[in-house]
Design a protein around this motif. Structure first.
Motif, mmCIF file in Angstrom:
data_model
loop_
_atom_site.group_PDB
_atom_site.id
_atom_site.type_symbol
_atom_site.label_atom_id
_atom_site.label_comp_id
_atom_site.label_asym_id
_atom_site.label_seq_id
_atom_site.Cartn_x
_atom_site.Cartn_y
_atom_site.Cartn_z
ATOM 1 N N ASP A 111 0.857 -1.097 -0.059
ATOM 2 C CA ASP A 111 0.008 -0.003 0.034
ATOM 3 C C ASP A 111 1.033 1.195 0.071
ATOM 4 O O ASP A 111 0.475 2.084 0.873
ATOM 5 C CB ASP A 111 -0.898 -0.148 1.073
ATOM 6 C CG ASP A 111 -2.057 0.912 1.102
ATOM 7 O OD1 ASP A 111 -2.407 1.589 -0.017
ATOM 8 O OD2 ASP A 111 -2.524 1.627 2.201
ATOM 9 N N ALA A 112 1.661 1.472 -1.169
ATOM 10 C CA ALA A 112 2.712 2.545 -1.219
ATOM 11 C C ALA A 112 3.628 2.632 0.137
ATOM 12 O O ALA A 112 3.750 4.071 0.362
ATOM 13 C CB ALA A 112 1.946 3.647 -1.487
ATOM 14 N N GLY A 113 3.914 1.835 0.982
ATOM 15 C CA GLY A 113 4.720 1.929 2.099
ATOM 16 C C GLY A 113 4.128 2.346 3.396
ATOM 17 O O GLY A 113 4.454 2.648 4.464
ATOM 18 N N HIS A 114 2.751 2.353 3.328
ATOM 19 C CA HIS A 114 1.908 2.357 4.576
ATOM 20 C C HIS A 114 1.347 1.311 5.168
ATOM 21 O O HIS A 114 0.867 1.456 6.266
ATOM 22 C CB HIS A 114 0.566 3.195 4.244
ATOM 23 C CG HIS A 114 0.911 4.776 3.408
ATOM 24 N ND1 HIS A 114 1.295 5.591 4.251
ATOM 25 C CD2 HIS A 114 0.506 4.986 2.155
ATOM 26 C CE1 HIS A 114 1.339 6.694 3.292
ATOM 27 N NE2 HIS A 114 0.979 6.254 2.086
ATOM 28 N N VAL A 115 1.955 -0.179 4.698
ATOM 29 C CA VAL A 115 1.414 -1.118 5.441
ATOM 30 C C VAL A 115 3.183 -1.857 5.546
ATOM 31 O O VAL A 115 3.575 -2.005 4.501
ATOM 32 C CB VAL A 115 0.603 -2.159 4.948
ATOM 33 C CG1 VAL A 115 0.474 -3.426 5.555
ATOM 34 C CG2 VAL A 115 -0.800 -1.246 4.869
ATOM 35 N N TRP A 116 3.465 -2.072 6.656
ATOM 36 C CA TRP A 116 4.748 -2.856 6.947
ATOM 37 C C TRP A 116 4.523 -4.097 7.612
ATOM 38 O O TRP A 116 3.603 -4.481 8.612
ATOM 39 C CB TRP A 116 5.737 -2.194 7.965
ATOM 40 C CG TRP A 116 6.078 -0.819 7.245
ATOM 41 C CD1 TRP A 116 5.779 -0.112 6.104
ATOM 42 C CD2 TRP A 116 7.065 -0.013 7.949
ATOM 43 N NE1 TRP A 116 6.607 0.807 5.983
ATOM 44 C CE2 TRP A 116 7.282 1.233 7.027
ATOM 45 C CE3 TRP A 116 7.728 -0.082 9.251
ATOM 46 C CZ2 TRP A 116 8.063 2.217 7.759
ATOM 47 C CZ3 TRP A 116 8.528 0.796 9.678
ATOM 48 C CH2 TRP A 116 8.663 2.285 8.587
ATOM 49 N N VAL A 117 5.074 -5.248 7.133
ATOM 50 C CA VAL A 117 4.861 -6.637 7.673
ATOM 51 C C VAL A 117 6.188 -7.302 8.048
ATOM 52 O O VAL A 117 7.216 -7.134 7.412
ATOM 53 C CB VAL A 117 4.340 -7.461 6.695
ATOM 54 C CG1 VAL A 117 3.959 -9.024 7.114
ATOM 55 C CG2 VAL A 117 2.995 -7.138 6.268
ATOM 56 N N TYR A 118 6.173 -7.798 9.337
ATOM 57 C CA TYR A 118 7.452 -8.348 9.927
ATOM 58 C C TYR A 118 7.058 -9.758 9.794
ATOM 59 O O TYR A 118 5.952 -10.277 10.443
ATOM 60 C CB TYR A 118 7.696 -7.956 11.042
ATOM 61 C CG TYR A 118 8.363 -6.429 11.319
ATOM 62 C CD1 TYR A 118 9.538 -6.089 11.040
ATOM 63 C CD2 TYR A 118 7.114 -5.143 10.946
ATOM 64 C CE1 TYR A 118 10.032 -4.815 10.952
ATOM 65 C CE2 TYR A 118 7.850 -4.106 11.110
ATOM 66 C CZ TYR A 118 9.299 -3.899 10.921
ATOM 67 O OH TYR A 118 9.683 -2.560 10.817
ATOM 68 N N LEU A 119 7.876 -10.799 9.342
ATOM 69 C CA LEU A 119 7.461 -12.067 9.224
ATOM 70 C C LEU A 119 8.736 -13.080 10.008
ATOM 71 O O LEU A 119 9.595 -12.732 10.391
ATOM 72 C CB LEU A 119 7.722 -12.605 7.832
ATOM 73 C CG LEU A 119 6.748 -11.968 6.858
ATOM 74 C CD1 LEU A 119 6.919 -12.329 5.507
ATOM 75 C CD2 LEU A 119 5.249 -12.493 7.244
ATOM 76 N N PRO A 120 8.208 -14.262 10.675
ATOM 77 C CA PRO A 120 8.982 -15.133 11.138
ATOM 78 C C PRO A 120 9.923 -15.865 10.344
ATOM 79 O O PRO A 120 9.426 -16.029 8.955
ATOM 80 C CB PRO A 120 8.025 -16.183 12.102
ATOM 81 C CG PRO A 120 6.716 -15.992 11.140
ATOM 82 C CD PRO A 120 6.646 -14.693 10.673
ATOM 83 N N GLU A 121 11.233 -16.331 10.803
ATOM 84 C CA GLU A 121 11.863 -17.035 9.886
ATOM 85 C C GLU A 121 11.447 -18.232 9.085
ATOM 86 O O GLU A 121 11.630 -18.670 8.231
ATOM 87 C CB GLU A 121 13.129 -17.243 10.438
ATOM 88 C CG GLU A 121 13.991 -16.187 10.958
ATOM 89 C CD GLU A 121 13.475 -15.336 12.185
ATOM 90 O OE1 GLU A 121 12.929 -16.028 12.961
ATOM 91 O OE2 GLU A 121 13.658 -14.138 12.074
ATOM 92 N N ARG A 122 10.575 -19.115 10.044
ATOM 93 C CA ARG A 122 9.946 -20.277 9.704
ATOM 94 C C ARG A 122 8.794 -20.241 8.929
ATOM 95 O O ARG A 122 7.932 -19.235 9.179
ATOM 96 C CB ARG A 122 9.970 -21.043 10.674
ATOM 97 C CG ARG A 122 8.708 -20.593 11.847
ATOM 98 C CD ARG A 122 8.314 -21.429 13.042
ATOM 99 N NE ARG A 122 7.396 -20.991 13.961
ATOM 100 C CZ ARG A 122 7.438 -19.657 14.702
ATOM 101 N NH1 ARG A 122 8.602 -19.319 14.572
ATOM 102 N NH2 ARG A 122 6.469 -19.372 15.152
ATOM 103 N N PRO A 123 8.695 -21.095 7.802
ATOM 104 C CA PRO A 123 7.482 -20.839 6.961
ATOM 105 C C PRO A 123 5.997 -21.224 7.692
ATOM 106 O O PRO A 123 6.212 -22.098 9.016
ATOM 107 C CB PRO A 123 7.789 -21.879 5.774
ATOM 108 C CG PRO A 123 8.399 -22.981 6.485
ATOM 109 C CD PRO A 123 9.448 -21.957 7.415
ATOM 110 N N ALA A 124 4.915 -20.823 7.736
ATOM 111 C CA ALA A 124 3.825 -21.051 8.322
ATOM 112 C C ALA A 124 3.024 -22.136 7.685
ATOM 113 O O ALA A 124 1.879 -22.490 8.223
ATOM 114 C CB ALA A 124 3.076 -19.943 8.544
ATOM 115 N N VAL A 125 3.577 -23.067 6.761
ATOM 116 C CA VAL A 125 2.862 -23.823 6.039
ATOM 117 C C VAL A 125 2.550 -25.201 6.997
ATOM 118 O O VAL A 125 1.491 -25.642 6.912
ATOM 119 C CB VAL A 125 3.842 -24.619 4.772
ATOM 120 C CG1 VAL A 125 2.963 -25.610 4.267
ATOM 121 C CG2 VAL A 125 3.827 -23.208 3.837
ATOM 122 N N LEU A 126 3.702 -25.648 7.882
ATOM 123 C CA LEU A 126 3.816 -26.537 8.739
ATOM 124 C C LEU A 126 3.474 -26.376 10.019
ATOM 125 O O LEU A 126 2.842 -27.039 10.794
ATOM 126 C CB LEU A 126 4.715 -27.630 8.371
ATOM 127 C CG LEU A 126 5.113 -28.024 6.887
ATOM 128 C CD1 LEU A 126 6.419 -29.073 7.060
ATOM 129 C CD2 LEU A 126 4.055 -28.940 6.663
#
Length: 114
Positions: free
Chosen positions: A70-85
Motif C-alpha cells: 500500500d505504497a509503504g503504508h503497511v509494513w509486515v514483519y515475518l517469522p523465519e520459519r514458514p507457516a505452512v507446517l
C-alpha cells in the motif's frame, strides 16, 4: 490418481515457495525479505511501539520490515520459519501519512495476503 498428483504438485510448490533462507557458512536461518532482525527480536522490540510514532521512529525501533505494501503504508514483519507446517503469526503496522495508526499480530494463513 491425476487429482492426487495435482494436489501433491501444488503442495510441494507451496512448500518450496515458503522456504527460508539459510546462511551457507553458519547455517543460521536469516530474516525474511528485507527484514533487519530475527522475528523474536522484532517481537521484543515491538513492546515499545506506540500509535502516533513516525515511520522513522518505527524503523529505528524495529528495523526494516520483510515486506511493504500500500505504497509503504503497511509494513509486515515475518517469522523465519514458514507457516505452512507450523502455525505462525506476523506483525503488521499500518500508517496513515507518516504516523503509525495501528499495529498488531495476525495469523499467517496459507494463500491469504496479510
Amino acid at each position: 490418481m491425476t487429482t492426487l498428483r495435482a494436489t501433491l504438485t501444488i503442495l510441494f510448490a507451496t512448500l518450496a515457495a515458503a522456504c527460508v533462507t539459510v546462511d551457507a557458512e553458519t547455517n543460521e536461518v536469516l530474516p525474511r525479505g528485507d527484514q533487519r532482525y530475527h522475528f523474536d527480536e522484532v517481537e521484543r522490540r515491538a513492546e515499545n511501539l506506540r500509535v502516533g510514532m513516525t515511520k522513522m521512529q518505527a524503523m529505528i525501533a524495529l528495523g526494516s520490515p520483510a515486506e511493504k505494501a500500500d505504497a509503504g503504508h503497511v509494513w509486515v514483519y515475518l517469522p523465519e520459519r514458514p507457516a505452512v507446517l507450523v502455525p505462525s503469526r506476523a506483525l503488521q503496522l499500518r500508517f496513515e501519512g507518516d504516523e503509525l495508526a495501528e499495529f498488531g499480530y495476525h495469523a499467517i494463513v496459507l494463500g491469504q495476503k496479510l
